[in-house]
Design a protein around this motif. Structure first.
Motif, PDB file in Angstrom:
ATOM      1  N   TRP A 167      -2.028   5.720  11.571  1.00  0.00           N
ATOM      2  CA  TRP A 167      -1.386   5.044  10.450  1.00  0.00           C
ATOM      3  C   TRP A 167      -1.752   5.768   9.163  1.00  0.00           C
ATOM      4  O   TRP A 167      -2.637   6.627   9.138  1.00  0.00           O
ATOM      5  CB  TRP A 167      -1.857   3.588  10.384  1.00  0.00           C
ATOM      6  N   CYS A 168      -1.081   5.390   8.084  1.00  0.00           N
ATOM      7  CA  CYS A 168      -1.376   5.959   6.772  1.00  0.00           C
ATOM      8  C   CYS A 168      -2.502   5.162   6.131  1.00  0.00           C
ATOM      9  O   CYS A 168      -2.410   3.937   6.008  1.00  0.00           O
ATOM     10  CB  CYS A 168      -0.139   5.919   5.886  1.00  0.00           C
ATOM     11  N   LYS A 169      -3.554   5.860   5.694  1.00  0.00           N
ATOM     12  CA  LYS A 169      -4.720   5.177   5.114  1.00  0.00           C
ATOM     13  C   LYS A 169      -4.425   4.631   3.722  1.00  0.00           C
ATOM     14  O   LYS A 169      -5.156   3.790   3.216  1.00  0.00           O
ATOM     15  CB  LYS A 169      -5.915   6.139   5.061  1.00  0.00           C
ATOM     16  N   THR A 170      -3.355   5.098   3.076  1.00  0.00           N
ATOM     17  CA  THR A 170      -3.000   4.584   1.746  1.00  0.00           C
ATOM     18  C   THR A 170      -2.240   3.271   1.840  1.00  0.00           C
ATOM     19  O   THR A 170      -2.570   2.303   1.163  1.00  0.00           O
ATOM     20  CB  THR A 170      -2.151   5.629   0.985  1.00  0.00           C
ATOM     21  N   CYS A 171      -1.213   3.226   2.675  1.00  0.00           N
ATOM     22  CA  CYS A 171      -0.353   2.031   2.708  1.00  0.00           C
ATOM     23  C   CYS A 171      -0.540   1.188   3.966  1.00  0.00           C
ATOM     24  O   CYS A 171      -0.039   0.068   4.036  1.00  0.00           O
ATOM     25  CB  CYS A 171       1.122   2.422   2.571  1.00  0.00           C
ATOM     26  N   GLY A 172      -1.221   1.733   4.967  1.00  0.00           N
ATOM     27  CA  GLY A 172      -1.384   0.989   6.212  1.00  0.00           C
ATOM     28  C   GLY A 172      -0.182   1.076   7.130  1.00  0.00           C
ATOM     29  O   GLY A 172      -0.189   0.499   8.218  1.00  0.00           O
ATOM     30  N   GLY A 173       0.846   1.773   6.694  1.00  0.00           N
ATOM     31  CA  GLY A 173       2.053   1.887   7.526  1.00  0.00           C
ATOM     32  C   GLY A 173       1.779   2.665   8.808  1.00  0.00           C
ATOM     33  O   GLY A 173       1.113   3.696   8.788  1.00  0.00           O
ATOM     34  N   HIS A 174       2.311   2.160   9.897  1.00  0.00           N
ATOM     35  CA  HIS A 174       2.096   2.797  11.189  1.00  0.00           C
ATOM     36  C   HIS A 174       2.979   4.032  11.348  1.00  0.00           C
ATOM     37  O   HIS A 174       4.090   4.076  10.817  1.00  0.00           O
ATOM     38  CB  HIS A 174       2.392   1.804  12.312  1.00  0.00           C
ATOM     39  N   LEU A 175       2.464   5.015  12.086  1.00  0.00           N
ATOM     40  CA  LEU A 175       3.177   6.283  12.253  1.00  0.00           C
ATOM     41  C   LEU A 175       3.497   6.588  13.704  1.00  0.00           C
ATOM     42  O   LEU A 175       4.648   6.770  14.071  1.00  0.00           O
ATOM     43  CB  LEU A 175       2.339   7.426  11.675  1.00  0.00           C
TER      44      LEU A 175
ATOM     45  N   PHE B 183       5.082   4.002   5.167  1.00  0.00           N
ATOM     46  CA  PHE B 183       5.669   3.030   4.233  1.00  0.00           C
ATOM     47  C   PHE B 183       5.678   3.545   2.798  1.00  0.00           C
ATOM     48  O   PHE B 183       6.622   3.326   2.045  1.00  0.00           O
ATOM     49  CB  PHE B 183       4.859   1.733   4.350  1.00  0.00           C
ATOM     50  N   CYS B 184       4.631   4.258   2.368  1.00  0.00           N
ATOM     51  CA  CYS B 184       4.539   4.707   0.976  1.00  0.00           C
ATOM     52  C   CYS B 184       5.026   6.135   0.777  1.00  0.00           C
ATOM     53  O   CYS B 184       5.213   6.570  -0.361  1.00  0.00           O
ATOM     54  CB  CYS B 184       3.103   4.578   0.461  1.00  0.00           C
ATOM     55  N   GLY B 185       5.194   6.897   1.850  1.00  0.00           N
ATOM     56  CA  GLY B 185       5.693   8.257   1.733  1.00  0.00           C
ATOM     57  C   GLY B 185       4.633   9.334   1.650  1.00  0.00           C
ATOM     58  O   GLY B 185       4.962  10.523   1.605  1.00  0.00           O
ATOM     59  N   THR B 186       3.350   8.944   1.624  1.00  0.00           N
ATOM     60  CA  THR B 186       2.273   9.939   1.561  1.00  0.00           C
ATOM     61  C   THR B 186       2.290  10.850   2.794  1.00  0.00           C
ATOM     62  O   THR B 186       2.117  12.060   2.693  1.00  0.00           O
ATOM     63  CB  THR B 186       0.907   9.234   1.463  1.00  0.00           C
ATOM     64  N   VAL B 187       2.491  10.235   3.955  1.00  0.00           N
ATOM     65  CA  VAL B 187       2.526  11.008   5.200  1.00  0.00           C
ATOM     66  C   VAL B 187       3.981  11.231   5.605  1.00  0.00           C
ATOM     67  O   VAL B 187       4.766  10.289   5.689  1.00  0.00           O
ATOM     68  CB  VAL B 187       1.785  10.281   6.338  1.00  0.00           C
ATOM     69  N   GLN B 188       4.325  12.491   5.792  1.00  0.00           N
ATOM     70  CA  GLN B 188       5.670  12.856   6.224  1.00  0.00           C
ATOM     71  C   GLN B 188       5.571  13.487   7.608  1.00  0.00           C
ATOM     72  O   GLN B 188       4.683  14.304   7.856  1.00  0.00           O
ATOM     73  CB  GLN B 188       6.283  13.884   5.255  1.00  0.00           C
ATOM     74  N   ILE B 189       6.493  13.101   8.473  1.00  0.00           N
ATOM     75  CA  ILE B 189       6.495  13.693   9.802  1.00  0.00           C
ATOM     76  C   ILE B 189       7.896  14.177  10.146  1.00  0.00           C
ATOM     77  O   ILE B 189       8.878  13.791   9.501  1.00  0.00           O
ATOM     78  CB  ILE B 189       5.997  12.701  10.882  1.00  0.00           C
TER      79      ILE B 189
END
Ligand SMILES: [Zn+2]
Ligand SMILES: [Zn+2]
Length: 144
Positions: free
Chosen positions: A76-84, A12-18
């Motif tokens: 998930w991303c630990k910054t925004c909680g967005g699922h991956l 959701f926040c863009g920190t994690v890119q896949i």
């Protein structure tokens, strides 16, 4: 392999890119209670990939993991909680949620764990009671 297409996605926040490359093994909707309670959504739109086809290209150290069972490692991303994604080691596939890779031409082919549904989807696609036999299920069909 040189012609395999790559599709990029992020949390959701863009920190994690896949990135995913090539074609998924299967695509569809999961109606199981675990997907529902973890995602807080009625249904999970999944794309299942060979684990080698899925790459974390940025932010790997920001990924949180939880596994209630040995079948599913939910990330998930630990910054925004967005699922991956969810790794399914016993099935040898990784589920990258369709919503995470918006440019990928998602096309559902099957509904799984339909015996647990809370949102019937009368789209004419096959409805599996649990999961296909090659993924350890009964392969049984149920009515829409
Ligand atoms: Zn994030
Ligand atoms: Zn599920």
């Amino acid at each position: 392999m040189s012609q395999a297409k790559t599709y990029r996605g992020s949390c959701f926040c863009g920190t994690v890119q896949i990135a995913v490359t090539g074609e998924p093994v299967a695509m569809g909707y999961c109606h199981c209670d675990s997907c529902r309670r973890w995602s807080a959504g009625p249904v999970n739109a999944f794309t299942l990939w060979n684990p080698d086809a899925v790459q974390v290209t940025q932010g790997a150290d920001s990924i949180g993991t939880y596994n209630k069972t040995a079948r599913s490692y939910r990330k998930w991303c630990k910054t925004c909680g967005g699922h991956l994604l969810t790794e399914h080691p016993t099935m040898g596939v990784t589920d990258v949620y369709a919503a995470v890779i918006p440019d990928f031409p998602y096309q559902a082919g099957v509904h799984v764990n339909y015996q647990e549904t809370v949102l019937r989807m009368r789209d004419g696609l096959p409805k599996q009671k649990d999961v296909p036999t090659e993924m350890g299920g009964t392969g049984a069909s149920v009515a829409e």
